[in-house]
Design a protein around this motif. Structure first.
Motif, PDB file in Angstrom:
ATOM      1  N   LEU A 178     -53.411  -2.716  17.603  1.00 38.64           N
ATOM      2  CA  LEU A 178     -54.732  -3.300  17.850  1.00 38.64           C
ATOM      3  C   LEU A 178     -55.761  -2.198  18.098  1.00 38.64           C
ATOM      4  O   LEU A 178     -56.893  -2.265  17.593  1.00 38.64           O
ATOM      5  CB  LEU A 178     -54.667  -4.246  19.058  1.00 38.64           C
ATOM      6  CG  LEU A 178     -55.885  -5.141  19.308  1.00 38.64           C
ATOM      7  CD1 LEU A 178     -56.141  -6.048  18.097  1.00 38.64           C
ATOM      8  CD2 LEU A 178     -55.686  -5.985  20.559  1.00 38.64           C
ATOM      9  N   GLU A 179     -55.354  -1.177  18.842  1.00 38.26           N
ATOM     10  CA  GLU A 179     -56.245  -0.048  19.099  1.00 38.26           C
ATOM     11  C   GLU A 179     -56.491   0.755  17.820  1.00 38.26           C
ATOM     12  O   GLU A 179     -57.576   1.308  17.610  1.00 38.26           O
ATOM     13  CB  GLU A 179     -55.633   0.866  20.167  1.00 38.26           C
ATOM     14  CG  GLU A 179     -55.638   0.247  21.561  1.00 38.26           C
ATOM     15  CD  GLU A 179     -54.804   1.045  22.558  1.00 38.26           C
ATOM     16  OE1 GLU A 179     -54.378   2.176  22.188  1.00 38.26           O
ATOM     17  OE2 GLU A 179     -54.568   0.553  23.671  1.00 38.26           O
ATOM     18  N   LEU A 193     -56.624 -10.256  18.251  1.00 40.31           N
ATOM     19  CA  LEU A 193     -56.244  -9.812  16.907  1.00 40.31           C
ATOM     20  C   LEU A 193     -56.988 -10.603  15.836  1.00 40.31           C
ATOM     21  O   LEU A 193     -57.573 -10.029  14.909  1.00 40.31           O
ATOM     22  CB  LEU A 193     -54.733  -9.976  16.719  1.00 40.31           C
ATOM     23  CG  LEU A 193     -54.177  -9.692  15.322  1.00 40.31           C
ATOM     24  CD1 LEU A 193     -54.371  -8.225  14.965  1.00 40.31           C
ATOM     25  CD2 LEU A 193     -52.706 -10.072  15.241  1.00 40.31           C
ATOM     26  N   GLU A 194     -56.985 -11.933  15.969  1.00 39.13           N
ATOM     27  CA  GLU A 194     -57.624 -12.784  14.958  1.00 39.13           C
ATOM     28  C   GLU A 194     -59.137 -12.560  14.904  1.00 39.13           C
ATOM     29  O   GLU A 194     -59.725 -12.528  13.816  1.00 39.13           O
ATOM     30  CB  GLU A 194     -57.336 -14.264  15.239  1.00 39.13           C
ATOM     31  CG  GLU A 194     -55.893 -14.675  15.039  1.00 39.13           C
ATOM     32  CD  GLU A 194     -55.070 -14.530  16.316  1.00 39.13           C
ATOM     33  OE1 GLU A 194     -55.392 -13.633  17.124  1.00 39.13           O
ATOM     34  OE2 GLU A 194     -54.119 -15.307  16.501  1.00 39.13           O
ATOM     35  N   VAL A 195     -59.756 -12.405  16.080  1.00 42.11           N
ATOM     36  CA  VAL A 195     -61.204 -12.181  16.118  1.00 42.11           C
ATOM     37  C   VAL A 195     -61.550 -10.853  15.443  1.00 42.11           C
ATOM     38  O   VAL A 195     -62.521 -10.755  14.681  1.00 42.11           O
ATOM     39  CB  VAL A 195     -61.720 -12.197  17.578  1.00 42.11           C
ATOM     40  CG1 VAL A 195     -63.178 -11.732  17.639  1.00 42.11           C
ATOM     41  CG2 VAL A 195     -61.594 -13.600  18.160  1.00 42.11           C
ATOM     42  N   ALA A 232     -54.085 -11.080   5.914  1.00 39.07           N
ATOM     43  CA  ALA A 232     -53.427 -11.105   7.223  1.00 39.07           C
ATOM     44  C   ALA A 232     -53.696 -12.423   7.949  1.00 39.07           C
ATOM     45  O   ALA A 232     -52.788 -13.031   8.537  1.00 39.07           O
ATOM     46  CB  ALA A 232     -53.912  -9.927   8.066  1.00 39.07           C
ATOM     47  N   LEU A 233     -54.942 -12.876   7.896  1.00 36.17           N
ATOM     48  CA  LEU A 233     -55.290 -14.146   8.545  1.00 36.17           C
ATOM     49  C   LEU A 233     -54.579 -15.323   7.874  1.00 36.17           C
ATOM     50  O   LEU A 233     -54.108 -16.237   8.552  1.00 36.17           O
ATOM     51  CB  LEU A 233     -56.805 -14.353   8.496  1.00 36.17           C
ATOM     52  CG  LEU A 233     -57.630 -13.487   9.456  1.00 36.17           C
ATOM     53  CD1 LEU A 233     -59.112 -13.560   9.112  1.00 36.17           C
ATOM     54  CD2 LEU A 233     -57.400 -13.920  10.901  1.00 36.17           C
ATOM     55  N   THR A 283     -47.851 -19.032   8.958  1.00 34.23           N
ATOM     56  CA  THR A 283     -46.714 -18.928   9.889  1.00 34.23           C
ATOM     57  C   THR A 283     -47.022 -19.602  11.236  1.00 34.23           C
ATOM     58  O   THR A 283     -46.252 -19.460  12.183  1.00 34.23           O
ATOM     59  CB  THR A 283     -46.342 -17.455  10.121  1.00 34.23           C
ATOM     60  OG1 THR A 283     -47.489 -16.726  10.573  1.00 34.23           O
ATOM     61  CG2 THR A 283     -45.822 -16.823   8.835  1.00 34.23           C
ATOM     62  N   ARG A 284     -48.180 -20.272  11.292  1.00 32.47           N
ATOM     63  CA  ARG A 284     -48.603 -21.017  12.497  1.00 32.47           C
ATOM     64  C   ARG A 284     -48.664 -20.128  13.741  1.00 32.47           C
ATOM     65  O   ARG A 284     -48.237 -20.504  14.829  1.00 32.47           O
ATOM     66  CB  ARG A 284     -47.676 -22.217  12.733  1.00 32.47           C
ATOM     67  CG  ARG A 284     -47.713 -23.227  11.588  1.00 32.47           C
ATOM     68  CD  ARG A 284     -46.866 -24.453  11.840  1.00 32.47           C
ATOM     69  NE  ARG A 284     -47.007 -25.396  10.740  1.00 32.47           N
ATOM     70  CZ  ARG A 284     -47.957 -26.319  10.635  1.00 32.47           C
ATOM     71  NH1 ARG A 284     -48.854 -26.433  11.580  1.00 32.47           N
ATOM     72  NH2 ARG A 284     -47.991 -27.145   9.598  1.00 32.47           N
ATOM     73  N   GLN A 285     -49.208 -18.925  13.555  1.00 33.81           N
ATOM     74  CA  GLN A 285     -49.354 -17.994  14.670  1.00 33.81           C
ATOM     75  C   GLN A 285     -50.818 -17.734  15.010  1.00 33.81           C
ATOM     76  O   GLN A 285     -51.119 -16.884  15.847  1.00 33.81           O
ATOM     77  CB  GLN A 285     -48.662 -16.665  14.335  1.00 33.81           C
ATOM     78  CG  GLN A 285     -47.166 -16.785  14.102  1.00 33.81           C
ATOM     79  CD  GLN A 285     -46.540 -15.437  13.777  1.00 33.81           C
ATOM     80  OE1 GLN A 285     -46.304 -14.615  14.658  1.00 33.81           O
ATOM     81  NE2 GLN A 285     -46.285 -15.206  12.500  1.00 33.81           N
ATOM     82  N   LEU A 286     -51.726 -18.458  14.357  1.00 35.44           N
ATOM     83  CA  LEU A 286     -53.150 -18.264  14.622  1.00 35.44           C
ATOM     84  C   LEU A 286     -53.511 -18.888  15.963  1.00 35.44           C
ATOM     85  O   LEU A 286     -53.187 -20.049  16.222  1.00 35.44           O
ATOM     86  CB  LEU A 286     -53.994 -18.888  13.515  1.00 35.44           C
ATOM     87  CG  LEU A 286     -55.497 -18.608  13.604  1.00 35.44           C
ATOM     88  CD1 LEU A 286     -55.800 -17.224  13.027  1.00 35.44           C
ATOM     89  CD2 LEU A 286     -56.307 -19.657  12.845  1.00 35.44           C
ATOM     90  N   SER A 287     -54.196 -18.146  16.786  1.00 37.02           N
ATOM     91  CA  SER A 287     -54.605 -18.648  18.102  1.00 37.02           C
ATOM     92  C   SER A 287     -55.702 -19.695  17.945  1.00 37.02           C
ATOM     93  O   SER A 287     -56.710 -19.441  17.275  1.00 37.02           O
ATOM     94  CB  SER A 287     -55.115 -17.492  18.957  1.00 37.02           C
ATOM     95  OG  SER A 287     -55.703 -17.973  20.139  1.00 37.02           O
TER      96      SER A 287
END
Length: 357
Positions: free
Chosen positions: A5-6, A39-41, A61-62, A68-72
């Motif tokens: 992320l960094e 991450l999503e933002v 990526a989004l 995969t149903r991992q989106l916040s």
């Protein structure tokens, strides 16, 4: 994950990190909850960058996070808003990918529907009006409206509003024909899941054509042309021989005699498309008119060409060997005419038939 992320903060490492995140998400073996939301933002903001590779990578990526149903859920608003900005004819492949992601998002979470309606739907309406959208680039639009129809299945009023909006986009006198075709395909995709409402809408289209007949138009009636195109696209998958009210076939055949070249050509296309889903009903009428209306033979051969070419696609065809034999017999008979245009059209149809027979 925090290190990745960094790493998105650096210009040099940003694209490799985004691609790495997509692969990690696709594996389904790593819990992303510790960076979920942030991450999503961050990925969503990249969708508005000028770097094309970065935009494509971020969208991929989004899309993977959605699949995969991992989106916040907390990031859904930002993702939908920024992905919607990609829906334009400036980059059709990117627009298609964005629409597919939004369709998957609506599948994953019905709560995202208001966001999609607010941000994406107006952009899709604009895309319908682009003359660049044709062929396979129409398919994402069809998927979008088909998904909306599924979610609006309990609200006929909302479905009617969407259909009316699309009709309004394609009803202008100066609208290009391929834009009307795109609009018709989108409308047909809305009715693909409901046979009863599709028949009701087909009856409405017939009424529109009949009402337009008595009006004076400088060149052609945009409403009639659009109605014929909608009948064509609906008729590809739905048997229109049993539609309520005045029969669809007699209305289309009557339009073949129109003084407008656009209406005659569109009626020919509609007749061929209608014969795809119900060849037993429409093919005999085409053959009968070819015998009795010499001046309409070219238009009717265009209808047969539409029927024949449909059998070459991946979708299952309702054409039997008997149907194909009768089409072939008609083509061989009319290819002996003195008119070169008819001979060429017969040859084209026979060539298409040779591909799959």
């Amino acid at each position: 994950l925090q290190a990745l992320l960094e790493g998105m903060g650096g210009e040099a490492t940003r694209i490799p990190v985004v691609k790495t995140v997509a692969k990690i998400a696709a594996s389904g073996q790593v819990d992303l909850s510790c960076v979920s939301g942030k991450l999503e933002v961050e990925l969503a903001t990249y969708l508005k960058k000028t770097n094309h590779i970065l935009k494509v990578s971020a969208l991929s990526a989004l899309a993977t996070l959605v699949e995969t149903r991992q989106l916040s859920p907390s990031a859904a608003g930002c993702v939908v808003e920024n992905a919607s900005s990609l829906i334009s004819d400036a980059d059709l492949p990117l627009a298609s990918a964005a629409i597919h992601m939004l369709c998957n998002l609506m599948d994953m979470s019905k709560e995202s529907l208001p966001l999609v309606e607010s941000h994406a739907k107006p952009m899709v309406y604009q895309l319908i009006q682009s003359p660049l959208v044709q062929g396979s680039s129409v398919e994402p639009l069809q998927a979008f409206f088909s998904k909306l129809a599924d979610l609006f299945s309990s609200s006929s009023e909302k479905m009617a509003q969407v259909v009316s909006a699309i009709e309004a986009l394609a009803s202008g006198l100066d609208v290009k024909q391929n834009v009307r075709k795109t609009a018709a395909k989108c409308i047909a995709s809305i009715y693909r899941g409901g046979e009863e409402v599709a028949h009701t809408y087909a009856a409405k289209l017939v009424k529109v054509i009949e009402e337009e007949e008595g009006k004076a138009h400088p060149t052609h009636s945009p409403a009639s042309v659009l109605a014929l195109l909608c009948l064509a696209e609906i008729g590809r998958t739905l048997d229109l021989s049993s539609s309520e009210g005045k029969s669809v076939d007699s209305t289309i055949l009557k339009c073949l005699h129109s003084t407008s070249e656009d209406e005659r050509g569109t009626a020919s296309y509609a007749l061929g498309c209608a014969a795809i889903a119900s060849p037993d009903f429409f093919l005999p009428k085409i053959f009968k008119h070819m015998e009795s209306h010499e001046k309409l033979r070219y238009l009717l051969l265009l209808s047969l060409k539409e029927v024949v070419t449909s059998a070459q696609g991946d979708s299952p065809s309702k054409l039997t060997e008997d149907h194909l034999g009768r089409i072939e017999e008609a083509l061989f008979r009319f290819c002996e005419t003195d008119e070169e245009a008819l001979r060429i059209m017969c040859a084209e149809c026979l060539g298409h038939m040779a591909v799959f027979r």
